[in-house]
Design an enzyme around this catalytic site. Structure first.
Site, PDB file in Angstrom:
ATOM      1  N   GLY A  75       0.809  -1.227   0.000  1.00 34.95           N
ATOM      2  CA  GLY A  75       0.000   0.000   0.000  1.00 34.95           C
ATOM      3  C   GLY A  75       0.835   1.267   0.000  1.00 34.95           C
ATOM      4  O   GLY A  75       0.314   2.353   0.236  1.00 34.95           O
ATOM      5  N   LEU A  76       2.145   1.135  -0.274  1.00 35.81           N
ATOM      6  CA  LEU A  76       3.021   2.311  -0.227  1.00 35.81           C
ATOM      7  C   LEU A  76       3.481   2.748  -1.626  1.00 35.81           C
ATOM      8  O   LEU A  76       4.477   3.449  -1.771  1.00 35.81           O
ATOM      9  CB  LEU A  76       4.233   2.021   0.675  1.00 35.81           C
ATOM     10  CG  LEU A  76       3.870   1.636   2.115  1.00 35.81           C
ATOM     11  CD1 LEU A  76       5.117   1.275   2.913  1.00 35.81           C
ATOM     12  CD2 LEU A  76       3.113   2.763   2.822  1.00 35.81           C
ATOM     13  N   GLY A  77       2.744   2.307  -2.628  1.00 35.84           N
ATOM     14  CA  GLY A  77       3.002   2.798  -3.991  1.00 35.84           C
ATOM     15  C   GLY A  77       4.271   2.252  -4.626  1.00 35.84           C
ATOM     16  O   GLY A  77       4.885   2.934  -5.446  1.00 35.84           O
ATOM     17  N   SER A  78       4.647   1.000  -4.292  1.00 38.20           N
ATOM     18  CA  SER A  78       5.905   0.488  -4.848  1.00 38.20           C
ATOM     19  C   SER A  78       5.794   0.275  -6.362  1.00 38.20           C
ATOM     20  O   SER A  78       6.758   0.526  -7.086  1.00 38.20           O
ATOM     21  CB  SER A  78       6.370  -0.773  -4.131  1.00 38.20           C
ATOM     22  OG  SER A  78       5.581  -1.860  -4.501  1.00 38.20           O
ATOM     23  N   SER A  79       4.639  -0.159  -6.863  1.00 36.44           N
ATOM     24  CA  SER A  79       4.549  -0.398  -8.318  1.00 36.44           C
ATOM     25  C   SER A  79       4.662   0.921  -9.073  1.00 36.44           C
ATOM     26  O   SER A  79       5.303   0.998 -10.130  1.00 36.44           O
ATOM     27  CB  SER A  79       3.272  -1.153  -8.692  1.00 36.44           C
ATOM     28  OG  SER A  79       2.143  -0.380  -8.407  1.00 36.44           O
ATOM     29  N   ALA A  80       4.068   1.987  -8.530  1.00 36.29           N
ATOM     30  CA  ALA A  80       4.180   3.302  -9.188  1.00 36.29           C
ATOM     31  C   ALA A  80       5.631   3.771  -9.165  1.00 36.29           C
ATOM     32  O   ALA A  80       6.152   4.278 -10.166  1.00 36.29           O
ATOM     33  CB  ALA A  80       3.290   4.322  -8.476  1.00 36.29           C
ATOM     34  N   ALA A  81       6.312   3.569  -8.035  1.00 36.09           N
ATOM     35  CA  ALA A  81       7.709   4.016  -7.922  1.00 36.09           C
ATOM     36  C   ALA A  81       8.600   3.247  -8.897  1.00 36.09           C
ATOM     37  O   ALA A  81       9.462   3.833  -9.559  1.00 36.09           O
ATOM     38  CB  ALA A  81       8.197   3.854  -6.481  1.00 36.09           C
ATOM     39  N   ASP A 123      -0.720   7.823  -7.214  1.00 35.40           N
ATOM     40  CA  ASP A 123       0.568   7.189  -6.892  1.00 35.40           C
ATOM     41  C   ASP A 123       1.657   7.625  -7.863  1.00 35.40           C
ATOM     42  O   ASP A 123       2.773   7.981  -7.455  1.00 35.40           O
ATOM     43  CB  ASP A 123       0.452   5.652  -6.958  1.00 35.40           C
ATOM     44  CG  ASP A 123      -0.392   5.088  -5.829  1.00 35.40           C
ATOM     45  OD1 ASP A 123      -1.165   5.849  -5.225  1.00 35.40           O
ATOM     46  OD2 ASP A 123      -0.274   3.878  -5.558  1.00 35.40           O
TER      47      ASP A 123
HETATM   48  C1  MEV Z   1      -4.463   2.949  -3.689  1.00 34.91           C
HETATM   49  O1  MEV Z   1      -3.176   3.372  -3.188  1.00 34.91           O
HETATM   50  C2  MEV Z   1      -5.466   4.050  -3.535  1.00 34.91           C
HETATM   51  C3  MEV Z   1      -6.828   3.822  -4.191  1.00 34.91           C
HETATM   52  O2  MEV Z   1      -7.560   5.040  -3.993  1.00 34.91           O
HETATM   53  C4  MEV Z   1      -6.737   3.518  -5.653  1.00 34.91           C
HETATM   54  C5  MEV Z   1      -6.204   4.696  -6.478  1.00 34.91           C
HETATM   55  O3  MEV Z   1      -6.279   5.845  -6.049  1.00 34.91           O
HETATM   56  O4  MEV Z   1      -5.757   4.416  -7.608  1.00 34.91           O
HETATM   57  C6  MEV Z   1      -7.586   2.718  -3.500  1.00 34.91           C
END
Ligand code: MEV
Length: 289
Positions: A75-81, A123
């Site tokens: 949930g810390l945005g690793s795929s985006a990074a 992200d």
């Molecule tokens: C995921 O980090 C956050 C969500 O709001 C999805 C998104 O914003 O793409 C659940």
């Protein structure tokens, strides 16, 4: 050979609601992903679908090495990074001349394609630009940086963002009369938080309300509830799920003096704690040989 890095992020407020056009606020954090790209005649096919898609869209082939300070599916945005750092490194190594804005847009398109679902540009934008960002629909605005003292608690329960987004989508289709007011209320909490960005006590209270609303949407998990309660009991101003939920991570806003106590309480509940604060660099060049 070019090495670039990009930071992870936490959602301070508004995850899920942001997918429905409500405002959301996210902040880049210190842990980063480092990606090295090298021109190569015989590149091996990378295992990550994100990295594959980066090379495909940039229209080049090369070898790649990734080193991450961020756990994937946390949930810390690793795929985006990973996506942002890979695009920057390819751009640099092959001299393609893409701007930061091109990279953020392309990274968002890649995330959307690989995750096969609704996604917000949060992200990828935050990882590219760094700092604190307010997202509303397609508009993105960088807010003045704040020295928020954050402790992240990773539940170590992996989650799928796509699945959690789908779960909220199903609730919204089946019971719009319930889901829509919750999403509206999350948007209202985000706006209240923006007015209180310099008042940690009020900000913490907004986090607690945001967490209750996320639980009402069904994205809670016993492991995240445990960490949120432990963080509050050990002196945090407030705590909430961050990101898609269903496991993943929580954040606690803390007085400076309480950070290690809160981190200890999270670790005592089998979470992995990271004491962190804002990253203002965003994507950054590490080296080019
Ligand atoms: C995921 O980090 C956050 C969500 O709001 C999805 C998104 O914003 O793409 C659940």
């Amino acid at each position: 050979m070019a090495t670039w890095s990009a930071p992870g992020k936490v959602f301070l407020f508004g995850e899920h609601a942001v997918v429905y056009g409500k405002p959301g606020v996210a902040m880049a954090i210190k842990p980063r992903v480092f990606v090295t790209v090298r021109k190569s005649r015989n590149p091996t096919r990378p295992r990550s679908p994100y990295i594959n898609e980066c090379f495909r869209r940039m229209g080049v082939r090369g070898s790649v090495y990734v080193h991450s300070q961020l756990q994937s599916s946390s949930g810390l945005g690793s795929s985006a990074a990973v996506t942002v750092a890979t695009l920057c490194a390819i751009n640099d190594e092959f001299g393609l001349g893409r701007t930061r804005e091109d990279i953020a847009d392309m990274a968002f398109a890649i995330e959307k394609k690989v995750q096969k679902g609704r996604a917000s540009p949060t992200d990828t934008y935050v990882s590219t630009s760094g700092g604190i960002v307010l997202i509303t629909g397609n508009s993105k605005r960088r807010l003045p940086p704040q020295g928020l003292q954050i402790v992240v608690g990773n539940t170590m329960v992996p989650h799928s963002t796509a699945k959690m987004v789908e779960l909220v989508g199903n609730l919204q289709k089946k019971h719009p009369e319930i889901a829509n007011p919750i999403l509206d209320a999350i948007g209202a909490v985000t706006l209240a938080a923006l007015h209180n960005i310099n008042h940690p006590r009020e900000l913490g209270r907004c986090m607690d309300m945001n967490n209750a609303l996320l639980e009402a949407l069904g994205v809670g998990h016993p492991a995240s509830s445990k960490l949120v309660l432990a963080a509050r009991a050990s002196g945090a101003y407030g705590a909430k799920i961050t990101g898609a939920g269903g496991g993943g991570s929580i954040i606690a806003l803390c007085p400076r003096r309480a950070k290690s106590r809160v981190a200890g309480a999270i670790e005592a509940c089998e979470g992995k704690a990271i004491i962190t604060t804002i990253d203002t660099d965003g994507a950054r060049k590490e080296k080019h040989d």
